[in-house]
Enzyme design. Structure first.
Site, PDB file in Angstrom:
ATOM      1  N   GLU A 137     -10.482  46.869  49.374  1.00  0.00           N
ATOM      2  CA  GLU A 137      -9.270  47.439  48.797  1.00  0.00           C
ATOM      3  C   GLU A 137      -8.542  48.257  49.873  1.00  0.00           C
ATOM      4  OE1 GLU A 137      -8.062  49.869  44.742  1.00  0.00           O
ATOM      5  OE2 GLU A 137      -9.893  50.465  45.783  1.00  0.00           O
ATOM      6  N   LYS A 196      -4.611  44.541  39.809  1.00  0.00           N
ATOM      7  CA  LYS A 196      -5.605  45.497  39.316  1.00  0.00           C
ATOM      8  C   LYS A 196      -5.234  46.012  37.928  1.00  0.00           C
ATOM      9  CE  LYS A 196      -7.990  49.703  40.914  1.00  0.00           C
ATOM     10  NZ  LYS A 196      -8.038  50.698  42.010  1.00  0.00           N
ATOM     11  N   CYS A 213     -12.061  47.418  42.563  1.00  0.00           N
ATOM     12  CA  CYS A 213     -12.547  48.792  42.544  1.00  0.00           C
ATOM     13  C   CYS A 213     -12.833  49.343  41.142  1.00  0.00           C
ATOM     14  CB  CYS A 213     -11.581  49.689  43.320  1.00  0.00           C
ATOM     15  SG  CYS A 213     -12.299  51.285  43.834  1.00  0.00           S
TER      16      CYS A 213
END
Length: 285
Positions: free
Chosen positions: A51, A130, A172
């Site tokens: 990321e 995301k 993440c």
């Protein structure tokens, strides 16, 4: 979920790249390209970047997204060229992309955090945004994290078919939401990506156990490249980038600093694990 791996390659050498990205986009991109080439030279055909590999600064990320939108997305072209030159499948962990919709006010500068997948022909195969944003206060940490100040949530999961099977994409903080990975497993995924920038505090407590849990409960390979070190802006990320197999074994790891974790994956063994312990058939909810 299926244990039929017919029609897919039975083995794959994969690599995850750990970085300590700073605020210099050109330097970060050059470092990422160098690491990708190094992994490819060791036989990796699937390579995953972490990321925020391009820039580790939220305000700079917004500026980058806007600049790329204005100037023809030159970085995407670099990533496509890199994939083509090395003949690899490249997961560009996350980079900021501008979002403009009818529902987004003109003064809303927020971007999307995107994970892009390129193939060996240089084509963009998938783009995931995301879904879960890191808006938290970490006990014992002097910083408050409000990712939603700079980014907008993605709207849907995203998979991509590779020669070895179906890959499910995440980024993440998504790691803490097991329903996303259950959806991927039910759609037939055998591989999951979790490019990250886990903080040192949360990483020490949760990184390894969550990665192994996602691998075990979904009987998938998990590719988890992380940022790993002290950054220019004062943040400290946990590192411990790793590849985990469907039995929960860590096949390769980089603990701290820039580096590459590389491993050969055996999809016949994955099929055997699913056949011997058919958890999907046993599921009641």
């Amino acid at each position: 979920m299926t244990d039929d791996n017919s029609g897919s390659d039975s083995t794959c050498v994969a690599a995850v790249v750990q970085m300590v990205s700073g605020q210099d986009i050109s330097a970060n991109l050059a470092a990422a390209e160098s690491q990708v080439r190094a992994a490819a030279s060791q036989g990796a055909r699937l390579i995953v970047l972490p990321e925020n590999f391009l820039v580790f600064d939220s305000e700079a990320a917004i500026s980058l997204a806007q600049s790329e939108a204005r100037n023809g997305e030159q970085i995407r072209k670099r990533l496509a060229d890199l994939s083509r030159a090395e003949g690899i499948y490249l997961v560009a962990g996350s980079l900021p992309v501008a979002k403009t919709t009818l529902h987004q006010p003109e003064d809303d500068r927020r971007a999307l955090s995107a994970s892009l997948v390129y193939g060996p022909e240089g084509g963009l195969l998938a783009e995931y945004h995301k879904m879960h944003l890191f808006d938290v206060e970490v006990s014992g940490d002097s910083q408050r994290y409000m990712e939603s100040d700079y980014f907008r949530e993605g709207e849907a999961p995203q998979t991509v078919e590779l020669p070895w099977g179906l890959l499910g994409l995440s980024i993440c903080y998504d790691l803490r939401f097991p329903e996303l990975y259950r959806a991927y497993a039910r759609s037939g995924c055998t591989m999951l990506t979790v490019p990250s920038a886990f903080t040192a505090k949360t990483g020490e407590a949760h990184w390894d156990v969550l990665l192994r849990a996602r691998a075990i409960e979904n009987q998938c390979f998990v590719f988890a490249p992380n940022q790993g070190g002290q950054h220019e802006n004062g943040r400290h990320t946990f590192g411990h980038s790793q590849i985990v197999d469907p039995w929960g074994r860590v096949l390769a790891m980089v603990e701290s600093g820039p580096g590459i974790a590389i491993a050969e994956l055996d999809f016949k063994e994955l099929a055997q694990i699913r056949r011997r312990m058919p958890v999907e058939q046993h599921r009641r909810l």
